[in-house]
Design an enzyme around this catalytic site. Structure first.
Site, PDB file in Angstrom:
ATOM      1  N   GLU A  91       0.821  -1.211   0.000  1.00  0.00           N
ATOM      2  CA  GLU A  91       0.000   0.000   0.000  1.00  0.00           C
ATOM      3  C   GLU A  91       0.856   1.263   0.000  1.00  0.00           C
ATOM      4  O   GLU A  91       1.963   1.272   0.523  1.00  0.00           O
ATOM      5  CB  GLU A  91      -0.900   0.010   1.246  1.00  0.00           C
ATOM      6  CG  GLU A  91      -1.962  -1.073   1.183  1.00  0.00           C
ATOM      7  CD  GLU A  91      -2.870  -1.122   2.407  1.00  0.00           C
ATOM      8  OE1 GLU A  91      -4.006  -1.564   2.259  1.00  0.00           O
ATOM      9  OE2 GLU A  91      -2.446  -0.723   3.498  1.00  0.00           O
ATOM     10  N   CYS A 346      -1.156   6.322   9.858  1.00  0.00           N
ATOM     11  CA  CYS A 346       0.126   5.746  10.266  1.00  0.00           C
ATOM     12  C   CYS A 346      -0.093   4.426  10.975  1.00  0.00           C
ATOM     13  O   CYS A 346      -0.880   4.362  11.922  1.00  0.00           O
ATOM     14  CB  CYS A 346       0.834   6.629  11.275  1.00  0.00           C
ATOM     15  SG  CYS A 346       1.349   8.176  10.657  1.00  0.00           S
TER      16      CYS A 346
HETATM   17  N1  SAH Z   1       9.598   1.199   9.676  1.00  0.00           N
HETATM   18  C1  SAH Z   1       9.593   2.615   9.569  1.00  0.00           C
HETATM   19  C2  SAH Z   1       8.482   3.171   8.694  1.00  0.00           C
HETATM   20  C3  SAH Z   1       7.084   2.650   8.878  1.00  0.00           C
HETATM   21  S1  SAH Z   1       6.113   3.220  10.206  1.00  0.00           S
HETATM   22  C4  SAH Z   1       9.577   3.251  10.927  1.00  0.00           C
HETATM   23  O1  SAH Z   1       9.534   2.523  11.904  1.00  0.00           O
HETATM   24  O2  SAH Z   1       9.647   4.460  11.036  1.00  0.00           O
HETATM   25  C5  SAH Z   1       5.717   4.889   9.904  1.00  0.00           C
HETATM   26  C6  SAH Z   1       5.351   5.654  11.182  1.00  0.00           C
HETATM   27  O3  SAH Z   1       4.066   5.253  11.691  1.00  0.00           O
HETATM   28  C7  SAH Z   1       6.333   5.379  12.288  1.00  0.00           C
HETATM   29  O4  SAH Z   1       6.664   6.504  13.015  1.00  0.00           O
HETATM   30  C8  SAH Z   1       5.546   4.378  13.111  1.00  0.00           C
HETATM   31  O5  SAH Z   1       6.076   4.263  14.366  1.00  0.00           O
HETATM   32  C9  SAH Z   1       4.174   4.975  13.058  1.00  0.00           C
HETATM   33  N2  SAH Z   1       3.110   4.061  13.492  1.00  0.00           N
HETATM   34  C10 SAH Z   1       3.101   2.711  13.443  1.00  0.00           C
HETATM   35  N3  SAH Z   1       1.954   2.219  13.951  1.00  0.00           N
HETATM   36  C11 SAH Z   1       1.224   3.274  14.342  1.00  0.00           C
HETATM   37  C12 SAH Z   1      -0.082   3.420  14.930  1.00  0.00           C
HETATM   38  N4  SAH Z   1      -0.843   2.371  15.201  1.00  0.00           N
HETATM   39  N5  SAH Z   1      -0.520   4.678  15.196  1.00  0.00           N
HETATM   40  C13 SAH Z   1       0.231   5.752  14.888  1.00  0.00           C
HETATM   41  N6  SAH Z   1       1.442   5.679  14.329  1.00  0.00           N
HETATM   42  C14 SAH Z   1       1.948   4.459  14.049  1.00  0.00           C
END
Ligand code: SAH
Length: 358
Positions: A91, A346
């Site tokens: 996605e 996110c």
């Molecule tokens: N692996 C990378 C990129 C993917 S996550 C990383 O860890 O940065 C992209 C962003 O979304 C990251 O900051 C992650 O921590 C956040 N994220 C993941 N799950 C989430 C959720 N349930 N609610 C809000 N942000 C989330």
């Protein structure tokens, strides 16, 4: 199945062309047709002699995805589901300008995936429930940008590697994709407008700092002590915060690019005054800022029971935490959530729309 041309770098294609008796400069024309003119059929590359067009047709494929499905949110964001050639799906999410916190209202961001699934297994992230399938290749990373621009008929101002996957565990392909995307000849995107978001892998960050043209990085911090971080990010057990900040300091010294910390505010877990104090202290080491992120619900993925029960902090609680951070001297932004109604916010990327393809 023919090889994807978007996986071949210009130097390798030049060698191959010369081996077949064609002139090397033709590769510049081919790349310009693909990335600048967005041509998707070799036979339409009319500046090329017919033999070259036929050769390319015989050897390569230009279409990277089998299909795409899009879902539009009420807030203007759009989620793309792309089906890869081996039937896996990924996605990408388009996020329009966020008037409240953006300095620039013309901001048009695409959030790009770097893997199908993810091996990092963060307890708050929906992608983790898919497990790890494989790394995306260069073509699959670039094509998310090209295809989404084509479908929406617009040009992105920013690209963030914040979709599915951990970019630093696929850094070679991510880098080749960035090299094409930020190549000025094709006028796709300025490298200053690209952000790699990572869970923070110190040795990879150091290596990346030493590479030719690094882009900005954002680190998913989400905790202020090793113990607390390890409870929600299994990888943190083997990478201490000390090592992480040392690597980030090195990155800053080499690149002079400020760091962004992403911090999901979990109520009664990481939003105490002591957390604010520690987080602000991290921010004082070198130029950096904090993006506070509301916790988006992932219960639709039926995640396994967790070590800690994570609760979203209310808007008021997030603002309180932001105020504390500012009081301690940190630069803070509260990120608006987009795409909740289409599970595109996110951490919510988990192919809930996959069934649409079957
Ligand atoms: N692996 C990378 C990129 C993917 S996550 C990383 O860890 O940065 C992209 C962003 O979304 C990251 O900051 C992650 O921590 C956040 N994220 C993941 N799950 C989430 C959720 N349930 N609610 C809000 N942000 C989330």
């Amino acid at each position: 199945m023919n090889k994807l041309l978007k996986n071949i770098n210009p130097e390798d294609l030049k060698k191959l062309m010369v081996d077949h008796g064609f002139q090397a400069y033709r590769v510049d024309q081919i790349f310009s047709y693909i990335y600048k003119k967005r041509i998707r059929d070799f036979q339409e590359m009319l500046l090329l002699p017919r033999e070259i067009r036929d050769f390319l047709d015989k050897e390569f494929e230009l279409e990277v995805f089998q299909s795409n499905t899009i879902r539009r949110s009420e807030d203007g964001s759009v989620k793309f589901l792309f089906k890869l050639r081996d039937n896996l799906s990924i996605e990408s999410v388009y996020i329009p300008a966020d008037n409240e916190s953006d300095d620039d209202n013309s901001r048009k961001t695409l959030c790009v995936s770097t893997m199908a699934g993810c091996p990092v297994n963060c307890s708050f992230c929906a992608t983790a429930t898919l497990g790890y399938k494989r790394n995306l290749d260069t073509a699959e990373i670039i094509e998310q940008v090209l295809k989404s621009e084509e479908i929406l008929n617009l040009k992105f101002s920013n690209i963030v590697f914040m979709g599915m996957g951990e970019p630093f565990l696929n850094i070679e392909n991510v880098n080749s994709a960035i090299n094409i995307l930020s190549n000025q000849t094709y006028d796709l995107i300025n490298s200053k407008k690209i952000t790699l978001s990572t869970i923070g892998i110190p040795d990879r960050i150091i290596k990346y700092a030493d590479s030719p043209n690094p882009v900005k990085i954002a680190v998913s911090l989400h905790a202020t002590t090793n113990g607390q971080r390890a409870m929600i990010i299994p990888l943190a057990k083997s990478h201490s915060l000390t090592k992480l900040f040392d690597s980030l300091e090195y990155f800053y010294q080499k690149t002079h690019l400020p760091i962004t910390y992403e911090y999901i505010v979990f109520d009664d877990f990481n939003n105490t005054e002591l957390d604010a104090k520690r987080l602000a202290k991290f921010c004082s080491r070198f130029p950096s800022k904090v993006n506070l992120i509301p916790f988006n619900d992932i219960s639709f993925t039926n995640p396994k029971p967790k070590e800690v029960e994570l609760k979203a902090a209310s808007k008021e609680k997030i603002e309180e935490f932001a105020a504390l951070l500012r009081q301690y001297g940190a630069k803070v932004f509260i990120r608006d959530t987009f795409g909740k109604d289409i599970e595109a916010a996110c951490g919510q990327l988990a192919l809930s729309s996959e069934k649409l393809l079957k």
